[in-house]
Scaffold this motif. Structure first.
Motif, short mmCIF file in Angstrom:
data_model
loop_
_atom_site.label_atom_id
_atom_site.label_comp_id
_atom_site.label_asym_id
_atom_site.label_seq_id
_atom_site.Cartn_x
_atom_site.Cartn_y
_atom_site.Cartn_z
N LEU A 28 0.80 -1.22 0.00
CA LEU A 28 0.00 0.00 0.00
C LEU A 28 0.83 1.27 0.00
O LEU A 28 0.34 2.33 -0.42
N MET A 29 2.08 1.21 0.45
CA MET A 29 2.90 2.41 0.57
C MET A 29 3.01 3.21 -0.73
O MET A 29 2.91 4.45 -0.71
N PRO A 30 3.21 2.56 -1.92
CA PRO A 30 3.28 3.36 -3.15
C PRO A 30 2.02 4.16 -3.43
O PRO A 30 2.05 5.14 -4.18
N GLY A 31 0.90 3.77 -2.84
CA GLY A 31 -0.35 4.48 -3.08
C GLY A 31 -0.37 5.88 -2.53
O GLY A 31 -1.16 6.71 -2.98
N TYR A 32 0.51 6.19 -1.56
CA TYR A 32 0.53 7.53 -1.00
C TYR A 32 1.01 8.57 -2.02
O TYR A 32 0.69 9.75 -1.90
N SER A 33 1.76 8.15 -3.02
CA SER A 33 2.23 9.08 -4.05
C SER A 33 1.61 8.76 -5.40
O SER A 33 2.17 9.09 -6.44
N ARG A 34 0.44 8.11 -5.37
CA ARG A 34 -0.18 7.70 -6.62
C ARG A 34 -0.65 8.90 -7.43
O ARG A 34 -0.93 9.97 -6.88
N ARG A 35 -0.74 8.68 -8.71
CA ARG A 35 -1.18 9.74 -9.61
C ARG A 35 -2.66 10.04 -9.40
O ARG A 35 -3.46 9.14 -9.17
N PRO A 36 -3.07 11.31 -9.46
CA PRO A 36 -4.50 11.64 -9.28
C PRO A 36 -5.33 11.10 -10.44
O PRO A 36 -4.78 10.71 -11.49
N PRO A 37 -6.64 11.06 -10.30
CA PRO A 37 -7.49 10.56 -11.39
C PRO A 37 -7.25 11.29 -12.70
O PRO A 37 -7.03 12.50 -12.72
N VAL A 38 -7.28 10.53 -13.78
CA VAL A 38 -7.10 11.10 -15.12
C VAL A 38 -8.29 12.00 -15.43
O VAL A 38 -9.45 11.62 -15.23
N ALA A 39 -8.01 13.20 -15.92
CA ALA A 39 -9.07 14.16 -16.24
C ALA A 39 -9.40 14.10 -17.73
O ALA A 39 -8.53 13.82 -18.57
N PRO A 40 -10.67 14.35 -18.11
CA PRO A 40 -11.04 14.35 -19.53
C PRO A 40 -10.26 15.41 -20.31
O PRO A 40 -9.90 16.46 -19.77
N ARG A 41 -10.00 15.12 -21.57
CA ARG A 41 -9.35 16.09 -22.46
C ARG A 41 -10.44 16.87 -23.20
O ARG A 41 -11.35 16.27 -23.79
N ARG A 42 -10.32 18.17 -23.18
CA ARG A 42 -11.38 19.01 -23.74
C ARG A 42 -11.17 19.35 -25.21
O ARG A 42 -12.11 19.79 -25.88
N THR A 43 -9.96 19.16 -25.73
CA THR A 43 -9.68 19.52 -27.12
C THR A 43 -9.25 18.30 -27.91
O THR A 43 -8.71 17.34 -27.33
N PRO A 44 -9.46 18.28 -29.21
CA PRO A 44 -9.08 17.11 -30.01
C PRO A 44 -7.58 16.99 -30.19
O PRO A 44 -6.82 17.96 -29.98
N ARG A 45 -7.15 15.79 -30.57
CA ARG A 45 -5.75 15.52 -30.94
C ARG A 45 -5.74 14.91 -32.33
O ARG A 45 -6.56 14.04 -32.63
N THR A 46 -4.80 15.33 -33.15
CA THR A 46 -4.73 14.82 -34.52
C THR A 46 -3.42 14.11 -34.82
O THR A 46 -3.16 13.77 -35.96
N ASP A 47 -2.60 13.88 -33.79
CA ASP A 47 -1.28 13.30 -34.02
C ASP A 47 -1.27 11.78 -33.86
O ASP A 47 -0.21 11.16 -34.00
N THR A 48 -2.40 11.17 -33.57
CA THR A 48 -2.47 9.72 -33.47
C THR A 48 -3.92 9.30 -33.71
O THR A 48 -4.80 10.15 -33.88
N THR A 49 -4.16 7.99 -33.74
CA THR A 49 -5.51 7.49 -33.97
C THR A 49 -5.82 6.36 -33.01
O THR A 49 -4.92 5.61 -32.59
N VAL A 50 -7.10 6.23 -32.67
CA VAL A 50 -7.54 5.21 -31.72
C VAL A 50 -8.74 4.45 -32.28
O VAL A 50 -9.69 5.08 -32.76
N THR A 51 -8.66 3.14 -32.24
CA THR A 51 -9.81 2.29 -32.53
C THR A 51 -10.40 1.81 -31.21
O THR A 51 -9.69 1.23 -30.40
N VAL A 52 -11.67 2.08 -31.00
CA VAL A 52 -12.37 1.57 -29.82
C VAL A 52 -13.07 0.27 -30.21
O VAL A 52 -13.72 0.19 -31.26
N MET A 53 -12.92 -0.75 -29.37
CA MET A 53 -13.58 -2.03 -29.60
C MET A 53 -14.54 -2.31 -28.45
O MET A 53 -14.15 -2.26 -27.28
N VAL A 54 -15.80 -2.56 -28.79
CA VAL A 54 -16.83 -2.90 -27.82
C VAL A 54 -17.34 -4.30 -28.16
O VAL A 54 -17.84 -4.52 -29.27
#
Length: 397
Positions: A28-54
């Motif tokens: 549990l000790m590493p959890g004290y310096s854990r990264r905060p929750p990831v926040a949504p990105r408000r602007t688009p990115r055009t330098d890569t592409t993502v395929t979502v699979m459901v």
């Protein structure tokens, strides 16, 4: 007078609890310096592409909010592949209607399930063959992606240099009964593998969440796609640990601000469906799973009962934790179990962001620790044979 046999039991219990409590603190000790929750990105990115699979199989009552959330995504989302296993409940028609509103959505029918594969993993393998994005993002049908999720997960992996990352969700729409038991079951995962957002653990302790699982497409193809997890009941963890063991940098991050999940309709369904795999079978050696069971019992399941038993014995005059010959033993048991219970109560505060609704049942979920420990024991002892209406009797152990 306290018997010699009782003293030996107390000494043995104390020795086991002290050792496993130290193991827990190290995790549990590493959890004290854990990264905060990831926040949504408000602007688009055009330098890569993502395929979502459901992946879907008769998900008509759950996949709608997921598709609505995906339609709100900006670039780098390239396409959404809904890989369906021949649903008969209207799922296919719902997806086709969504594709008319958003041409990025495409219905894919997977090939007949071959022997030795779990259905969801086979659907992901079929989706990977169709994917065109630089990254592939597996999203479960019962999730609700927040606007900005796709860009946010790319930002997160680039920030920490991950090749693969998955994201823990925020649970929503749970019944009070679920909010009483499920946090106790979730706590066993944290106790066994560490907290989301903490530093990367060894490959054999990597945790993953298939509800939101991102990986470089070329990396997956280079390692045989999803074949390494083809017969796994915890395919997400099996795949993540396989990739980590082969040199990939794998992360497990807090995604409670970018994705929600409403997975089960009742406590009984949650107990049965999640309980079938949350022992992480197929990704963990048998001896280690049973050691984890011992840890959960020692530092999560037993502390409150031990404190109650000692308190009852003191009240009845059976033991004297101050003046008796065994005073040091009683004091040590009180200290160790009291410390374990304090850590457990602190976990409630640490996990609060993972629940959209909390209420009294969440804050009293530590009273369900015995039930969670028992469910972990059952899951470890028995291999499931069916899931979502499909039988998998022929799957190898």
């Amino acid at each position: 007078m306290f018997s010699d046999a009782g003293r030996l039991v107390g000494v043995a219990l104390l020795g086991v609890q002290v050792w496993l409590l130290l193991v827990l603190l190290v995790r549990l000790m590493p959890g004290y310096s854990r990264r905060p929750p990831v926040a949504p990105r408000r602007t688009p990115r055009t330098d890569t592409t993502v395929t979502v699979m459901v992946t879907t199989l008769n998900e008509v009552h759950r996949v709608g909010p997921c598709l609505d959330g995906l339609m709100q995504q900006q670039e780098p989302l390239l396409e959404v592949l809904v890989v369906d296993s021949r649903s008969t409940d209207g799922t296919r028609e719902l997806v086709e209607a969504a594709s008319k509103r958003d041409p990025r959505i495409r219905l894919v029918t997977d090939e007949p399930l071959p022997p030795g594969w779990v259905g969801k993993v086979w659907a992901l393998e079929n989706g990977l063959r169709e994917a065109r994005g630089e990254w592939v993002l597996g999203i479960d049908a019962d999730t609700v992606p927040a606007p900005g999720l796709v860009g946010a997960v790319i930002d997160a992996v680039e920030q920490d240099g991950y090749d693969v990352a998955s994201f823990s969700p925020q649970f929503r729409d749970q019944t009070p009964a679920e909010r009483f038991v499920q946090p106790a079951m979730l706590t066993t995962l944290v106790y066994r593998c560490g907290a989301a957002g903490a530093t990367q653990p060894p490959p054999d302790r990597v945790l993953a969440n298939g509800q939101c699982f991102l990986a470089r497409r070329e990396l997956l193809l280079a390692h045989g796609g999803y074949a390494c997890a083809r017969n796994s009941w915890c395919d997400d963890v099996t795949l993540a640990r396989h990739l980590a063991a082969n040199g990939a940098r794998v992360g497990f991050l807090d995604g409670s601000k970018i994705i929600q999940v409403s997975a089960y309709a009742s406590l009984g369904e949650m107990w049965r469906e999640w309980g079938r795999s949350f022992d992480l079978k197929d990704a963990t050696p048998t001896w280690r799973r049973w050691l984890d069971v011992a840890l959960v019992w020692a530092v999560q399941g037993l502390p409150l009962p031990v404190l109650l038993v000692i308190g009852t014995m003191v009240a009845a005059g059976v033991v004297d934790p101050i003046h008796s010959a065994n005073a040091m033993l009683w004091q040590a048991l009180l200290l160790v179990n009291g410390s374990a219970l304090f850590i457990r109560l602190f976990m409630l505060w640490a996990l609060r962001g993972s629940y959209a609704e909390r209420g009294w049942s969440f804050w009293f979920s530590w009273l369900a620790d015995l039930a969670a420990s028992w469910r972990l024991t059952l899951s470890t002892a028995k291999r499931p044979k069916a899931w979502r209406g499909r039988s998998f009797e022929s799957l190898p152990a």
